[in-house]
Write a protein that holds these residues in place. Structure first.
Motif, PDB file in Angstrom:
ATOM      1  N   GLY A 106      38.368  24.626  43.485  1.00 20.54           N
ATOM      2  CA  GLY A 106      37.089  25.029  43.405  1.00 20.54           C
ATOM      3  C   GLY A 106      36.632  26.077  44.400  1.00 20.54           C
ATOM      4  N   GLN A 107      37.266  26.334  45.283  1.00 15.41           N
ATOM      5  CA  GLN A 107      37.175  27.602  46.344  1.00 15.41           C
ATOM      6  C   GLN A 107      37.346  28.991  45.496  1.00 15.41           C
ATOM      7  OE1 GLN A 107      39.826  25.404  46.570  1.00 15.41           O
ATOM      8  NE2 GLN A 107      41.088  26.025  48.328  1.00 15.41           N
ATOM      9  N   LEU A 108      38.133  28.776  44.467  1.00  7.55           N
ATOM     10  CA  LEU A 108      38.308  29.872  43.810  1.00  7.55           C
ATOM     11  C   LEU A 108      37.891  30.206  42.300  1.00  7.55           C
ATOM     12  CD1 LEU A 108      42.316  30.166  44.672  1.00  7.55           C
ATOM     13  CD2 LEU A 108      40.492  31.722  45.618  1.00  7.55           C
ATOM     14  N   ALA A 109      37.394  29.176  41.821  1.00  6.35           N
ATOM     15  CA  ALA A 109      36.959  29.302  40.249  1.00  6.35           C
ATOM     16  C   ALA A 109      35.414  29.725  40.204  1.00  6.35           C
ATOM     17  CB  ALA A 109      36.989  27.886  39.692  1.00  6.35           C
ATOM     18  N   GLU A 110      35.128  29.886  38.993  1.00  8.13           N
ATOM     19  CA  GLU A 110      33.694  30.159  38.698  1.00  8.13           C
ATOM     20  C   GLU A 110      33.655  29.548  37.316  1.00  8.13           C
ATOM     21  OE1 GLU A 110      32.454  34.124  36.825  1.00  8.13           O
ATOM     22  OE2 GLU A 110      31.890  34.271  39.064  1.00  8.13           O
ATOM     23  N   VAL A 111      32.113  28.952  37.282  1.00 10.95           N
ATOM     24  CA  VAL A 111      31.879  28.284  36.046  1.00 10.95           C
ATOM     25  C   VAL A 111      30.626  28.650  35.384  1.00 10.95           C
ATOM     26  CG1 VAL A 111      31.142  25.988  34.988  1.00 10.95           C
ATOM     27  CG2 VAL A 111      32.813  26.001  36.762  1.00 10.95           C
ATOM     28  N   ALA A 112      30.590  29.194  34.070  1.00 12.13           N
ATOM     29  CA  ALA A 112      29.179  29.556  33.316  1.00 12.13           C
ATOM     30  C   ALA A 112      29.367  28.714  32.262  1.00 12.13           C
ATOM     31  CB  ALA A 112      29.529  31.023  33.500  1.00 12.13           C
ATOM     32  N   VAL A 113      28.384  28.010  31.765  1.00 13.99           N
ATOM     33  CA  VAL A 113      28.140  27.195  30.774  1.00 13.99           C
ATOM     34  C   VAL A 113      27.999  28.507  29.608  1.00 13.99           C
ATOM     35  CG1 VAL A 113      26.888  25.590  29.541  1.00 13.99           C
ATOM     36  CG2 VAL A 113      27.742  25.138  31.748  1.00 13.99           C
ATOM     37  N   GLU A 114      28.514  28.133  28.475  1.00 13.24           N
ATOM     38  CA  GLU A 114      28.361  28.986  27.334  1.00 13.24           C
ATOM     39  C   GLU A 114      26.881  29.335  27.144  1.00 13.24           C
ATOM     40  OE1 GLU A 114      30.260  27.542  23.630  1.00 13.24           O
ATOM     41  OE2 GLU A 114      32.238  27.668  24.504  1.00 13.24           O
ATOM     42  N   GLY A 115      26.477  30.681  27.049  1.00 12.94           N
ATOM     43  CA  GLY A 115      25.216  30.930  26.526  1.00 12.94           C
ATOM     44  C   GLY A 115      24.515  31.303  28.154  1.00 12.94           C
ATOM     45  N   GLU A 116      25.264  30.891  29.348  1.00 18.01           N
ATOM     46  CA  GLU A 116      24.450  31.383  30.495  1.00 18.01           C
ATOM     47  C   GLU A 116      25.138  32.435  31.099  1.00 18.01           C
ATOM     48  OE1 GLU A 116      24.161  27.867  33.015  1.00 18.01           O
ATOM     49  OE2 GLU A 116      23.429  26.782  31.810  1.00 18.01           O
ATOM     50  N   GLU A 117      24.331  33.319  31.737  1.00 19.15           N
ATOM     51  CA  GLU A 117      25.132  34.565  32.434  1.00 19.15           C
ATOM     52  C   GLU A 117      25.158  34.266  33.634  1.00 19.15           C
ATOM     53  OE1 GLU A 117      22.544  37.859  31.385  1.00 19.15           O
ATOM     54  OE2 GLU A 117      22.861  37.859  29.182  1.00 19.15           O
ATOM     55  N   ILE A 118      26.147  35.271  34.245  1.00 19.94           N
ATOM     56  CA  ILE A 118      26.698  35.358  35.721  1.00 19.94           C
ATOM     57  C   ILE A 118      26.202  36.734  36.085  1.00 19.94           C
ATOM     58  CG2 ILE A 118      28.320  35.316  37.279  1.00 19.94           C
ATOM     59  CD1 ILE A 118      30.079  33.645  35.662  1.00 19.94           C
ATOM     60  N   SER A 119      25.290  36.838  37.071  1.00 23.19           N
ATOM     61  CA  SER A 119      25.171  37.928  37.785  1.00 23.19           C
ATOM     62  C   SER A 119      26.235  38.499  38.815  1.00 23.19           C
ATOM     63  CB  SER A 119      23.656  37.998  38.378  1.00 23.19           C
ATOM     64  OG  SER A 119      23.389  39.228  38.998  1.00 23.19           O
ATOM     65  N   SER A 120      26.975  39.382  38.023  1.00 21.15           N
ATOM     66  CA  SER A 120      28.139  39.815  38.753  1.00 21.15           C
ATOM     67  C   SER A 120      28.394  41.172  38.876  1.00 21.15           C
ATOM     68  CB  SER A 120      29.548  39.124  38.235  1.00 21.15           C
ATOM     69  OG  SER A 120      29.575  39.413  36.894  1.00 21.15           O
ATOM     70  N   ASP A 121      27.832  42.013  38.078  1.00 19.51           N
ATOM     71  CA  ASP A 121      28.094  43.314  38.002  1.00 19.51           C
ATOM     72  C   ASP A 121      27.634  44.175  39.300  1.00 19.51           C
ATOM     73  OD1 ASP A 121      29.344  42.961  35.307  1.00 19.51           O
ATOM     74  OD2 ASP A 121      27.494  43.335  34.296  1.00 19.51           O
ATOM     75  N   ILE A 122      28.430  44.696  39.736  1.00 22.28           N
ATOM     76  CA  ILE A 122      28.077  45.631  40.946  1.00 22.28           C
ATOM     77  C   ILE A 122      28.626  46.951  40.753  1.00 22.28           C
ATOM     78  CG2 ILE A 122      28.352  46.175  43.272  1.00 22.28           C
ATOM     79  CD1 ILE A 122      29.028  43.064  43.827  1.00 22.28           C
ATOM     80  N   ASP A 123      27.577  48.083  40.506  1.00 20.01           N
ATOM     81  CA  ASP A 123      27.997  49.262  40.274  1.00 20.01           C
ATOM     82  C   ASP A 123      28.469  49.962  41.755  1.00 20.01           C
ATOM     83  OD1 ASP A 123      28.165  52.094  39.581  1.00 20.01           O
ATOM     84  OD2 ASP A 123      26.199  52.225  39.447  1.00 20.01           O
ATOM     85  N   TRP A 124      29.623  50.095  41.957  1.00 20.27           N
ATOM     86  CA  TRP A 124      30.410  50.511  42.972  1.00 20.27           C
ATOM     87  C   TRP A 124      30.172  51.992  43.404  1.00 20.27           C
ATOM     88  CZ3 TRP A 124      31.194  46.252  46.055  1.00 20.27           C
ATOM     89  CH2 TRP A 124      31.682  45.211  45.367  1.00 20.27           C
TER      90      TRP A 124
END
Length: 418
Positions: free
Chosen positions: A395-413
């Motif tokens: 669990g300390q490494l994983a990530e969960v996003a139920v189908e249809g739900e978005e993850i705000s992860s995009d970072i414009d480096w």
């Protein structure tokens, strides 16, 4: 369906449930790297789209390896680095192995033993409180002073060795994390550990951008990124220009650690795997964040771990007041090392019931407003009680996003480039 979930150093939670009760079993870690030494050797002597370490430096250069935190098999990685830099083509260069301030004492002793009588290599544990061992290298775009470990600032080449994590991870600083804030001053560490930086995506991106900005000011061009296959094993070690590596690594990590169940469950069961150094309140917070994305509102979460560290005063204050909104406002002002964990716990308790299988006394778990689970048999009964369950390994490494739900992860480096 037969469920088997590893947690702690060697524990296993096993049970059998009807297929229609299991929403998802999230345990898809890939293959383990066959040889850490060979991977490090290739990364330093034949990196893609970058000169070999011997060609990128000249005699007389000081090369500083900034060792990041929470890296699996870090002793093997350092041993392999020392073997590469001992070769004839690296003659007349000096090396520094710089460890984080909270590195295990046995790791520091092991590195000292690896170095032995060599006079071309030094090992140093970073001290964020010693101003004589820090250097001012400039200011950020927000005009904040940048203090960095002096060995890194004095080096002709800094090679960060960091653990790659998904950009959306609870407290990830991005690809330059192994430099900043790992090797800055105490005040900056505390500022950037404020819960608001973790809780608010905009501030989280700003914090990651600041780390990138510092890496560019320091002149970091090349680095090693370690992809974990689990808390104590490695799937890949990648090398090259860090900015170019980031996109590729994020795609690889998503294949391994991002899960998409078809729906939220009435109970999310999350395991924290690994030995003593993985059983921390920081990993507890990461596991809670992952479980929250897998569980329904007003559903339940069960954390399976071997956590035994007594909670700090910041955590225990959660037991003193029933008003969780008031507690969250208070915690947001804290600068303690476990303020993020306390805020994650307060936020999750407002939405979910939490069961905890751990090595903590039941009285302490009760004080924190969680339901203690005494043993594996009780854990099985909890699972049998709920109509639907999702199980999440590591669990300390994983990530969960139920189908249809978005993850705000995009970072414009790129927006942080100088």
């Amino acid at each position: 369906m037969q469920i088997s979930l590893s947690f702690g150093e060697s524990q296993k939670f096993e049970l059998e449930l009807k297929d229609d009760k299991v929403v998802a079993l999230c345990d898809g870690a890939g293959s383990t790297l066959s040889s850490v030494g060979e991977a490090v050797d290739a990364a330093l002597t034949n990196p893609p789209q970058f000169p070999a370490l011997a060609d990128a430096t000249v005699p007389g250069d000081l090369i500083a390896f900034a060792i990041g935190r929470h890296i699996p098999a870090v002793d093997e990685i350092i041993a392999a680095i020392l073997q590469v830099v001992a070769r004839p083509e690296m003659a007349d260069r000096r090396m520094a192995i710089v460890l984080p301030h909270d590195a295990a004492k046995d790791l520091e002793a092991a590195v000292q033993q690896m170095i032995g009588e060599r006079n071309d290599v030094t090992v140093e544990r970073h001290d964020p409180d010693d101003r004589n061992k820090l250097a001012f290298i400039g200011a950020t775009k927000e005009n904040r002073p940048i203090m960095i470990n002096r060995s890194l600032s004095d080096a002709d080449m800094v090679v960060p060795v960091g653990l790659a994590r998904l950009d959306s991870s609870l407290d990830y600083f991005g690809p330059y994390e192994a430099v900043f804030p790992t090797f800055t001053d105490r005040e900056t560490m505390q500022r950037l550990s404020a819960p608001a930086f973790v809780e608010q995506p905009v501030l989280r991106k700003r914090r990651a951008g600041e780390a990138t900005e510092v890496g560019h000011i320091l002149g970091v061009l090349f680095g090693l990124q370690v992809e974990a296959n689990g808390p104590e094993s490695i799937s890949a070690i990648r090398a090259g220009a860090i900015d170019q590596l980031s996109t590729q690594i994020q795609a690889e990590l998503a294949k391994t650690w991002r899960y998409q169940p078809s729906k939220r469950a009435a109970l999310a069961v999350v395991a924290i795997s690994g030995g003593h150094y993985q059983q921390t309140w920081a990993n507890f917070a990461r596991a809670l964040a992952v479980a929250s994305a897998a569980a329904d509102d007003n559903a339940a979460i069960m954390i399976c771990c071997e956590l035994s560290t007594h909670p700090s005063a910041t955590m225990l204050q959660l037991a003193e007041h029933d008003d969780l909104d008031d507690q969250r406002r208070r915690i947001r002002r804290e600068r303690t090392t476990d303020a993020v964990a306390a805020l994650q716990l307060a936020t999750t308790l407002d939405r979910n019931k939490i069961y905890l299988l751990s090595n903590l006394p039941e009285a302490i778990v009760d004080e924190l407003n969680m339901a203690p689970v005494a043993n594996l048999e009780e854990a099985r009964k909890v699972c049998e009680y709920y109509d639907s369950c999702t199980f999440i390994a590591h669990g300390q490494l994983a990530e969960v996003a139920v189908e249809g739900e978005e993850i705000s992860s995009d970072i414009d480096w790129d927006q942080y480039a100088l």
